[in-house]
Design a protein around this motif. Sequence first.
Motif, PDB file in Angstrom:
ATOM      1  N   ALA A  61       9.321   3.464   8.828  1.00  0.00           N
ATOM      2  CA  ALA A  61      10.193   2.333   8.504  1.00  0.00           C
ATOM      3  C   ALA A  61      10.655   2.395   7.050  1.00  0.00           C
ATOM      4  O   ALA A  61      11.820   2.102   6.738  1.00  0.00           O
ATOM      5  CB  ALA A  61       9.470   1.021   8.778  1.00  0.00           C
ATOM      6  N   ALA A  66       8.048  -2.526  -0.892  1.00  0.00           N
ATOM      7  CA  ALA A  66       7.621  -2.838   0.481  1.00  0.00           C
ATOM      8  C   ALA A  66       6.362  -3.692   0.451  1.00  0.00           C
ATOM      9  O   ALA A  66       5.498  -3.530  -0.415  1.00  0.00           O
ATOM     10  CB  ALA A  66       7.368  -1.550   1.270  1.00  0.00           C
ATOM     11  N   THR A  88      11.462  -3.743   2.021  1.00  0.00           N
ATOM     12  CA  THR A  88      11.011  -3.624   3.407  1.00  0.00           C
ATOM     13  C   THR A  88       9.871  -4.608   3.647  1.00  0.00           C
ATOM     14  O   THR A  88       8.835  -4.544   2.981  1.00  0.00           O
ATOM     15  CB  THR A  88      10.539  -2.195   3.727  1.00  0.00           C
ATOM     16  OG1 THR A  88      11.623  -1.282   3.543  1.00  0.00           O
ATOM     17  CG2 THR A  88      10.061  -2.103   5.180  1.00  0.00           C
ATOM     18  N   ILE A 112       3.348  -5.472   3.188  1.00  0.00           N
ATOM     19  CA  ILE A 112       2.801  -5.680   4.522  1.00  0.00           C
ATOM     20  C   ILE A 112       2.497  -7.164   4.676  1.00  0.00           C
ATOM     21  O   ILE A 112       1.572  -7.695   4.062  1.00  0.00           O
ATOM     22  CB  ILE A 112       1.526  -4.841   4.751  1.00  0.00           C
ATOM     23  CG1 ILE A 112       1.848  -3.347   4.619  1.00  0.00           C
ATOM     24  CG2 ILE A 112       0.931  -5.139   6.128  1.00  0.00           C
ATOM     25  CD1 ILE A 112       0.633  -2.440   4.744  1.00  0.00           C
ATOM     26  N   ILE A 126       4.687   2.549   9.533  1.00  0.00           N
ATOM     27  CA  ILE A 126       5.082   2.026   8.226  1.00  0.00           C
ATOM     28  C   ILE A 126       5.836   3.098   7.438  1.00  0.00           C
ATOM     29  O   ILE A 126       6.899   2.835   6.860  1.00  0.00           O
ATOM     30  CB  ILE A 126       3.849   1.547   7.443  1.00  0.00           C
ATOM     31  CG1 ILE A 126       3.320   0.238   8.047  1.00  0.00           C
ATOM     32  CG2 ILE A 126       4.178   1.358   5.956  1.00  0.00           C
ATOM     33  CD1 ILE A 126       2.012  -0.217   7.454  1.00  0.00           C
ATOM     34  N   ILE A 132       7.194  -5.536   6.179  1.00  0.00           N
ATOM     35  CA  ILE A 132       6.484  -4.902   7.292  1.00  0.00           C
ATOM     36  C   ILE A 132       5.601  -5.946   7.962  1.00  0.00           C
ATOM     37  O   ILE A 132       4.692  -6.497   7.342  1.00  0.00           O
ATOM     38  CB  ILE A 132       5.629  -3.722   6.789  1.00  0.00           C
ATOM     39  CG1 ILE A 132       6.528  -2.704   6.076  1.00  0.00           C
ATOM     40  CG2 ILE A 132       4.869  -3.070   7.934  1.00  0.00           C
ATOM     41  CD1 ILE A 132       5.777  -1.829   5.100  1.00  0.00           C
TER      42      ILE A 132
END
Length: 242
Positions: A205, A127, A172, A129, A202, A174
């Motif tokens: 998700a 993941a 993912t 951000i 977060i 984000i």
Amino acid sequence: MKRIVIIGATSGIGREVAKLYIQKGYRVGIAGRRLPLLEDLQSLNPANIVIEAMDITLNDATNKLTALIDKLGGMDLFLLSSGIGFQNYDLHLEIELNTACTNVDGFMRMVISAYHYFCKQGYGHLAVISSIAGTKGLGIAPAYSATKRFQNIYLQALSQLAHMQHKNVYFTDIRPGFVSTDLLKDGNYPFLMSPSKVARQIEKAIKQKKRVVVIDWRYKILVFFWRLIPSCLWRILPIKTK
């Protein structure tokens, strides 16, 4: 016990996400440039938190990531929270280059290392951000919006690559809106969200294995309409936060 590595956990969103996973009983490996802040976070639960000081823009960051994973005893989930961004209305070259160094070079250094680890292990969840800033080119922050778009596309391509290679790796992306952190201290931004609120979304998700998530609902609406604006109109919009 599941294990998560968070890069960029000394402050802001990364720190709040780390605290949340600690509360949920994970073993947590955290990394960042400021060792005292890492040690402060580790003091919350020394038995389940390991730390590693690193700068993702340096070549030794990959070795330090490996060392952190070893200290943690493995990795099931990887979260990259490191990133920088500035308004650069006067287009200072150093600001643009430094932004690219962290958000592109450092990003690839960490993401590729995590991907190879998960491929070798046989599974994992990666993941990152990124930001809603990757939706359109923002005149007040060219490098920031461009590097975030780069991250969006890179993760999209990496997800396709994992499928082509038959790798059991989830991704993912984000994309938060404006969050009240030091990253946004140089302007007045609408709909500011608290890092703790963003951290909860977060975690949700990631648990749901969402491929892309925009945080929160207000920014989902904003991004929807941003995408509808034609380039000829977008060019003349006076988007400012100062």
